[in-house]
Enzyme design. Structure first.
Site, short mmCIF file in Angstrom:
data_model
loop_
_atom_site.label_atom_id
_atom_site.label_comp_id
_atom_site.label_asym_id
_atom_site.label_seq_id
_atom_site.Cartn_x
_atom_site.Cartn_y
_atom_site.Cartn_z
N SER A 127 -5.03 -8.88 1.64
CA SER A 127 -5.65 -7.61 2.50
C SER A 127 -6.29 -8.17 3.81
O SER A 127 -6.87 -9.04 3.98
CB SER A 127 -6.64 -6.97 1.70
N GLU A 129 -8.51 -6.77 4.99
CA GLU A 129 -9.93 -6.79 4.90
C GLU A 129 -10.61 -8.18 4.84
O GLU A 129 -11.79 -8.57 5.16
CB GLU A 129 -10.61 -6.23 3.53
N TYR A 151 -15.47 -6.99 -1.72
CA TYR A 151 -13.93 -6.76 -1.90
C TYR A 151 -13.25 -7.82 -1.19
O TYR A 151 -12.36 -8.47 -1.49
CB TYR A 151 -13.44 -5.31 -1.74
P1 NDP Z 1 -4.46 1.08 -6.39
O1 NDP Z 1 -6.10 1.06 -6.44
O2 NDP Z 1 -3.69 2.32 -6.03
O3 NDP Z 1 -4.02 0.48 -7.67
C1 NDP Z 1 -5.00 -0.77 -8.13
C2 NDP Z 1 -4.25 -1.03 -9.55
O4 NDP Z 1 -5.03 -2.07 -10.25
C3 NDP Z 1 -4.15 0.17 -10.73
O5 NDP Z 1 -2.77 0.23 -11.18
C4 NDP Z 1 -5.10 -0.16 -11.61
O6 NDP Z 1 -4.85 0.39 -12.82
C5 NDP Z 1 -4.91 -1.73 -11.59
N1 NDP Z 1 -6.18 -2.49 -12.44
C6 NDP Z 1 -7.39 -2.29 -11.83
N2 NDP Z 1 -8.27 -3.03 -12.65
C7 NDP Z 1 -7.30 -3.76 -13.52
C8 NDP Z 1 -7.57 -4.75 -14.42
N3 NDP Z 1 -8.90 -4.94 -15.01
N4 NDP Z 1 -6.44 -4.92 -15.38
C9 NDP Z 1 -5.33 -4.38 -15.04
N5 NDP Z 1 -5.27 -3.54 -14.08
C10 NDP Z 1 -6.25 -3.25 -13.38
O7 NDP Z 1 -4.15 0.01 -5.32
P2 NDP Z 1 -2.89 0.12 -4.46
O8 NDP Z 1 -1.61 0.27 -4.92
O9 NDP Z 1 -3.21 0.78 -3.04
O10 NDP Z 1 -3.01 -1.53 -3.76
C11 NDP Z 1 -2.28 -2.67 -4.36
C12 NDP Z 1 -3.02 -3.87 -4.25
O11 NDP Z 1 -2.71 -4.25 -2.74
C13 NDP Z 1 -4.45 -3.99 -4.76
O12 NDP Z 1 -4.73 -5.19 -4.96
C14 NDP Z 1 -5.08 -3.82 -3.18
O13 NDP Z 1 -6.37 -4.19 -3.21
C15 NDP Z 1 -4.05 -4.33 -2.28
N6 NDP Z 1 -4.12 -3.84 -0.99
C16 NDP Z 1 -3.96 -2.63 -0.73
C17 NDP Z 1 -3.88 -2.03 0.70
C18 NDP Z 1 -3.64 -0.72 0.89
O14 NDP Z 1 -3.79 -0.29 1.78
N7 NDP Z 1 -3.15 0.14 -0.11
C19 NDP Z 1 -3.87 -2.91 1.71
C20 NDP Z 1 -4.15 -4.37 1.26
C21 NDP Z 1 -4.36 -4.77 0.23
P3 NDP Z 1 -5.45 1.72 -13.29
O15 NDP Z 1 -4.56 2.55 -12.92
O16 NDP Z 1 -5.46 1.67 -14.86
O17 NDP Z 1 -6.77 2.16 -12.71
P1 GDP Z 2 -10.46 0.59 3.72
O1 GDP Z 2 -10.01 0.05 5.11
O2 GDP Z 2 -9.82 -0.48 2.73
O3 GDP Z 2 -11.95 0.17 3.37
O4 GDP Z 2 -9.61 1.89 3.37
P2 GDP Z 2 -10.50 3.09 3.57
O5 GDP Z 2 -9.56 4.30 3.51
O6 GDP Z 2 -11.46 3.47 2.29
O7 GDP Z 2 -11.77 3.31 4.81
C1 GDP Z 2 -11.05 3.15 5.98
C2 GDP Z 2 -12.09 3.42 7.21
O8 GDP Z 2 -12.42 4.93 6.85
C3 GDP Z 2 -13.50 2.68 6.89
O9 GDP Z 2 -13.94 2.29 7.97
C4 GDP Z 2 -14.48 3.71 6.48
O10 GDP Z 2 -15.72 3.53 7.00
C5 GDP Z 2 -13.84 4.94 7.07
N1 GDP Z 2 -14.20 6.12 6.40
C6 GDP Z 2 -14.99 7.06 7.32
N2 GDP Z 2 -15.18 8.39 6.37
C7 GDP Z 2 -14.74 7.70 5.28
C8 GDP Z 2 -14.71 8.48 3.80
O11 GDP Z 2 -15.44 9.40 3.44
N3 GDP Z 2 -14.31 7.74 2.73
C9 GDP Z 2 -13.56 6.61 3.01
N4 GDP Z 2 -12.82 5.93 1.94
N5 GDP Z 2 -13.75 6.01 4.06
C10 GDP Z 2 -14.30 6.53 5.29
#
Ligand code: NDP
Ligand code: GDP
Length: 327
Positions: A127, A129, A151
């Site tokens: 990520s 992050e 995270y």
């Molecule tokens: P989501 O939060 O939508 O999905 C997370 C998934 O992880 C879900 O399927 C969840 O299952 C599963 N999960 C959580 N805990 C466990 C566990 N203990 N065992 C098995 N499965 C588990 O994430 P995204 O699809 O948005 O992102 C995919 C990956 O990419 C993540 O690792 C995220 O951190 C990373 N990422 C995402 C970004 C983004 O902008 N979307 C940017 C950079 C990295 P359940 O449905 O049961 O909760």
């Molecule tokens: P992140 O980049 O993975 O933390 O994705 P988020 O969508 O959770 O947050 C993106 C940015 O939006 C961060 O800088 C947050 O502080 C900002 N932000 C502002 N208001 C909100 C809010 O109400 N919810 C979330 N999730 N983020 C917020």
């Protein structure tokens, strides 16, 4: 027919990746963690139209034995580790769980592969992050990391273990350092989806205002459908490597609000209120990708503009409320 195993298949990226791989002729197997709400966990896979075409196997990223058994049973060619506690804000409330799932969970998957599928190729969902308090104006594969949340720190551990298993054991492991990517399937707690859901509610007179935190933060937002294509391309290379994936455009939360509210003819300044309790203990002020390597080595470029992304998400949320199926 190649087999792919996806952890996190029920999440946003899991749904888009499943659709992509099925379209390429893969057999897709996914990890399903037990939930008392098992009737709704496949909702994203259903929404995208693939729920009945993927195989779901019971297990948990924190349970190494379950991962080994699944790999022995399905013998994947490719493993995509997308599962995580993925919400930054929640990671301060649950830092140990985040470390266990987002950090150690990746090592469980790598160990399971070393034991049961050493020749499979591995993708780790790293990520932006990890860049946190940025050390360069544009972030690429050479930029030093400085995570700002539990995270980010957990993802950094997983990233380096992915590199380490490549260097130690010669495994084909890749780390995709993905910047924020969104879609109609983005979790409702993330800021873009929270905004587009709020726009739909306000437009349909179900609410009058939307509470947000820091509106000045800047993110490099792309569309999840584009980003899963980059994941797949990484695993088609001769060797594993690390890649930054982003659009190269950064925008504030203000700007995203303006686009999303503007799509339905509303002025966000009349509806958005800020709340102190939504600010984070430590903020990532700006993320801005330099995706040159992904473009040159993978031939990958994003195809969806921020304007189109915001419009698609607003339309999907309006449709959910109109159909009575918000989720
Ligand atoms: P989501 O939060 O939508 O999905 C997370 C998934 O992880 C879900 O399927 C969840 O299952 C599963 N999960 C959580 N805990 C466990 C566990 N203990 N065992 C098995 N499965 C588990 O994430 P995204 O699809 O948005 O992102 C995919 C990956 O990419 C993540 O690792 C995220 O951190 C990373 N990422 C995402 C970004 C983004 O902008 N979307 C940017 C950079 C990295 P359940 O449905 O049961 O909760
Ligand atoms: P992140 O980049 O993975 O933390 O994705 P988020 O969508 O959770 O947050 C993106 C940015 O939006 C961060 O800088 C947050 O502080 C900002 N932000 C502002 N208001 C909100 C809010 O109400 N919810 C979330 N999730 N983020 C917020």
């Amino acid at each position: 027919m190649p087999t792919a195993f996806i952890t996190g298949i029920t999440g946003q990226d899991g749904a888009y990746l499943s659709r992509l791989l099925l379209g390429k002729g893969y057999r897709v197997v996914g990890l399903l963690r037990r939930s008392a709400s098992s009737d709704v966990v496949g909702e994203r896979l259903r929404w995208i139209g693939v729920l009945d075409r993927v195989e779901l196997m019971d297990g948990n990223l924190t349970d190494l034995s379950s991962l080994i058994r699944i790999l022995q049973a399905c013998q994947p060619d490719e493993v995509y580790n997308l599962a995580a506690q993925s919400f930054v804000a929640a990671s301060w409330q649950q830092p140990l769980l985040t470390g266990n799932v987002t950090g150690l969970g990746c090592v469980n998957m790598l160990e399971a592969m070393r034991i049961a599928a050493p020749h499979a190729r591995f993708y780790q969902a790293s990520s932006s992050e990890m860049f946190g308090k940025i050390q360069a104006a544009r972030q690429n594969e050479e930029t030093p990391f400085y995570p700002r949340s539990p995270y980010g720190a957990a993802k950094l551990y997983a990233h380096w273990m992915t590199v380490n298993y490549r260097e130690s054991f010669g495994m084909h492991t890749s780390s995709g350092i993905l910047f924020n990517h969104e879609s109609p399937l983005r979790g409702i707690e993330f800021v873009t989806r929270k905004i587009t859901d709020g726009v739909a509610r306000i437009k349909l007179d179900l609410a009058r205002e939307l509470s947000l935190g820091n509106l000045d933060a800047k993110r490099d937002w792309g569309h999840a459908a584009d980003y899963v294509e980059a994941m797949w391309r990484m695993l088609q290379q001769n060797a594993g490597d690390d890649y930054v994936v982003g659009t190269g455009r950064t925008a504030t939360i203000h700007e995203f609000c303006k686009l999303a509210f503007g799509h339905v003819g509303l002025n966000y300044e009349e509806h958005v209120v800020t709340r102190q309790d939504l600010l984070r203990p430590a903020e990532v002020d700006i993320l801005h990708a330099d995706p040159t390597k992904a473009r040159e080595r993978l031939g990958w470029t994003p195809t969806v503009s921020l304007e189109d992304l915001a419009a698609e998400m607003v339309e999907a949320d309006l449709a959910r409320y109109r159909a009575g199926t918000r989720g």
